[in-house]
Design a protein around this motif. Sequence first.
Motif, PDB file in Angstrom:
ATOM      1  N   GLY B   8      86.201  66.389  -6.657  1.00 35.14           N
ATOM      2  CA  GLY B   8      86.367  65.116  -7.356  1.00 35.14           C
ATOM      3  C   GLY B   8      87.285  64.149  -6.632  1.00 35.14           C
ATOM      4  N   ARG B  56      94.467  62.128  -6.672  1.00 35.37           N
ATOM      5  CA  ARG B  56      93.019  61.942  -6.702  1.00 35.37           C
ATOM      6  C   ARG B  56      92.511  61.213  -5.464  1.00 35.37           C
ATOM      7  NH1 ARG B  56      92.388  57.509 -11.669  1.00 35.37           N
ATOM      8  NH2 ARG B  56      93.694  55.887 -10.762  1.00 35.37           N
ATOM      9  N   SER B  75      90.451  65.838  -8.808  1.00 34.46           N
ATOM     10  CA  SER B  75      90.594  65.397 -10.181  1.00 34.46           C
ATOM     11  C   SER B  75      91.216  66.512 -11.014  1.00 34.46           C
ATOM     12  CB  SER B  75      89.215  65.030 -10.714  1.00 34.46           C
ATOM     13  OG  SER B  75      89.315  64.461 -11.982  1.00 34.46           O
ATOM     14  N   LYS B  78      89.382  69.502 -12.266  1.00 37.69           N
ATOM     15  CA  LYS B  78      88.936  70.501 -11.299  1.00 37.69           C
ATOM     16  C   LYS B  78      90.041  71.508 -10.968  1.00 37.69           C
ATOM     17  CE  LYS B  78      84.753  68.821 -10.514  1.00 37.69           C
ATOM     18  NZ  LYS B  78      84.764  67.606 -11.323  1.00 37.69           N
ATOM     19  N   GLU B 101      85.032  60.773 -10.498  1.00 41.35           N
ATOM     20  CA  GLU B 101      84.034  61.847 -10.538  1.00 41.35           C
ATOM     21  C   GLU B 101      84.244  62.788 -11.724  1.00 41.35           C
ATOM     22  OE1 GLU B 101      81.751  61.496  -8.395  1.00 41.35           O
ATOM     23  OE2 GLU B 101      82.815  59.987  -7.209  1.00 41.35           O
ATOM     24  N   ALA B 102      85.325  62.645 -12.465  1.00 44.56           N
ATOM     25  CA  ALA B 102      85.656  63.594 -13.531  1.00 44.56           C
ATOM     26  C   ALA B 102      84.525  63.665 -14.557  1.00 44.56           C
ATOM     27  CB  ALA B 102      86.961  63.192 -14.206  1.00 44.56           C
TER      28      ALA B 102
END
Lengths: 288, 457
Positions: B8, B56, B75, B78, B101-102
């Motif tokens: 992420g 991030r 993220s 993850k 991307e979460a």
Amino acid sequence: MECGVHHANHYYGHSAVLARYCGLDDEAPRIQGYLQHGWNIGDGLAPDHEFVPGVPKFLWSERVRRRAWSLGRRDVYVVGAPWAYLLALEPAAPAEREGTIWYPFHGWEGQHVLGSHDNLIAEIKATEPGPVTVCLYWQEYRDKAVRATYEKAGFRVICHGYRGGWWKDLDPGFLYRQLAELRRHSRVASNRLCSAVFYGTLAGCAPAVYGDPMQLENEKSAFGGQARILREWSDMIGAEVDLETARRVAVAELGADRLLPPAELRRLFGWPAPRSTAAIELTGVLTS
Amino acid sequence: MTVTLIGGEMLHWSDRPATPALPPVGEITGRTLVAGPHPHDLIASLPAERTTVLLRGLPDAEAVAGLGVTVWAGSLDKVAATPAFDTIVALDGLDRLCSAEAETLDGWDERLAHLLTLLRPGGRLLLRVENLFGVHRLIALPEALGDSEWLVADDRDPHRPAGLAALRERLAVVREYAAYGDALLSREVLADAELSGFVSATIAGALATTGEVLADPAALATRALRHGLALELAPAWVVVTGGAADTPDAVVGAKAVAAADPPRGRTLEDELIAAAQRRDLPAMRALLTAWQKSPAAGVPAAQVIAGSASPAASDLTPLAPAGDPLVALSHFAAAAIRGDIAHLWPAPADEAELTALIAGMTGREVEPADVPPLPSRPAPGAVRELTAERDRLARELAEARAKHEFYEQQIRGRDAELKRVRQINAVLSATAPGKAVLGGLKAGRRAVRAVVKRGRA
């Protein structure tokens, strides 16, 4: 740029006293604003003044400022009475005081006093223990009959001078003569509470207000008139009043506790800085 | 240390830390997770072998890797099961822990819950929480969303604590601070009336206006302080869980401050404006003069503490270094205009004019033209101040026009008077006595000239 100024600012040499306090030698410098020129139970300003928006009104006391504000006046600033500045400039030398200086209520130009000078004289004689000096307004002083009436009573009759008007016959010595006279007397009295009584009180005289208040022809009771004076300033009324209270009232009415430093006064009035500012920077606190 | 890509991570993304300096909010011990962007100074001060940083943005992660700490780029959602941390530092808040991307953890409380799974029971959490009803939000104008706001924090989220009370219910908070800029002020310090001057000066110094706002944030925040609302309306809070013993009472200028340290009393500015509002101008003159004669003369009145015992005496304690006294006076003039007391003096009442007049109150002669302009106007784009300034200028213009009309009348009057006097002169000089006087004058002048000539010969 010079600003609109009222000729009344120069009455009695008021502007000259303030100019001296500010270290200037001009006898009638223009003040950028209207200066209260007499003790006043209204908004501090003469009813015949024409006001221009944004031109400040310089008042004697916080009490008058609050009243003026409540009457819708704005741009009102407390600077203290020129008389209080004069006392700060002229510290009293220890001197013998004797008798009473008596200010019979006067009208202004164009007004005529109704009342008996004879009755007043009888009352003065019955009340005053020592010699009496009667100080007449210039208008009455010029009236030979009025003058003779008081002289015949055995009083010393004087006049401090003409207050001046429209920049003519200005008299910067007016207040100085008044101060010298007041300091010769131990009492100051009048038939109406007026500037002179407060001036005398601040200059160390014991005040008294008694006798026929001598109405003016067609006198209008603006701001409550005599009746209100008797109610609100009752501490000052009578042949004998409490000295400490009277002095406190005089200090408040003349703004003697609110004198401005010369630099601030010059700034407010739009006056230039004097050539030398070293010696005259007073703190604005009256200590005597 | 190399960067571990946990999933992420954002390849071309960088977050600037919210706090410019390290707030030493108690001891950071054991295995530590620094979650989100933080100043490098803070990370470098921790033992590298026991510190992990979660970021991030990949460029941020690579930059921090140089400090020798373990770096996870990715993220928060993850972050897999890992041995629990003893301390988690989240002084940037929870809003920048998940990347674009979460797939989960969209809610504030979900992110907190996930973070707490990484903390050992009883471990220490240092958490910053933005106050969505803080002064910075109250004065905000509508603004377009930025690139980082693919999700927006909102107080309608029932699981996001709105207010400190809700936050206390969610977490076992042992100490809480109002965060104004990088200054942290504990509940106890804010409640101490004797420290009001110090707190007020700190808050005013910490809040800077950037861009257009509704009102000057420092004025609003110090007002909130006077009403006991400085904690409730702080732009953010910092809360600590897990042992309170070593937490400072306040953090100012990246230094821990004990409640006993700062000078007692209100700020000189508050004392001056209070005197002005009572219309006690003699007291105001005395205070101004005492200030301008003291070593604190060059320090703005908002950064000077007036002793609570006798403010008129010169027990003034400066909290900032002294500069030009005229600039300090000018700052006060600006505060007087903002504090709506400028009408106490005649117009025009702009900063320079008012500074000259206030200098006059201390006995000092200053021309408005000599007043240096303030280095930065306190609230450049504050709508309230702009409106007040517009009204003032409109009034001054109306007054200037009225005065202009008055001058015109005066000049007409004087012209007429001059004409009349000249006519009288002309008439008089044509009469026999007038001619005699003038002739006498001429004869006199001739005689004087003759004497002078004879003297020279």
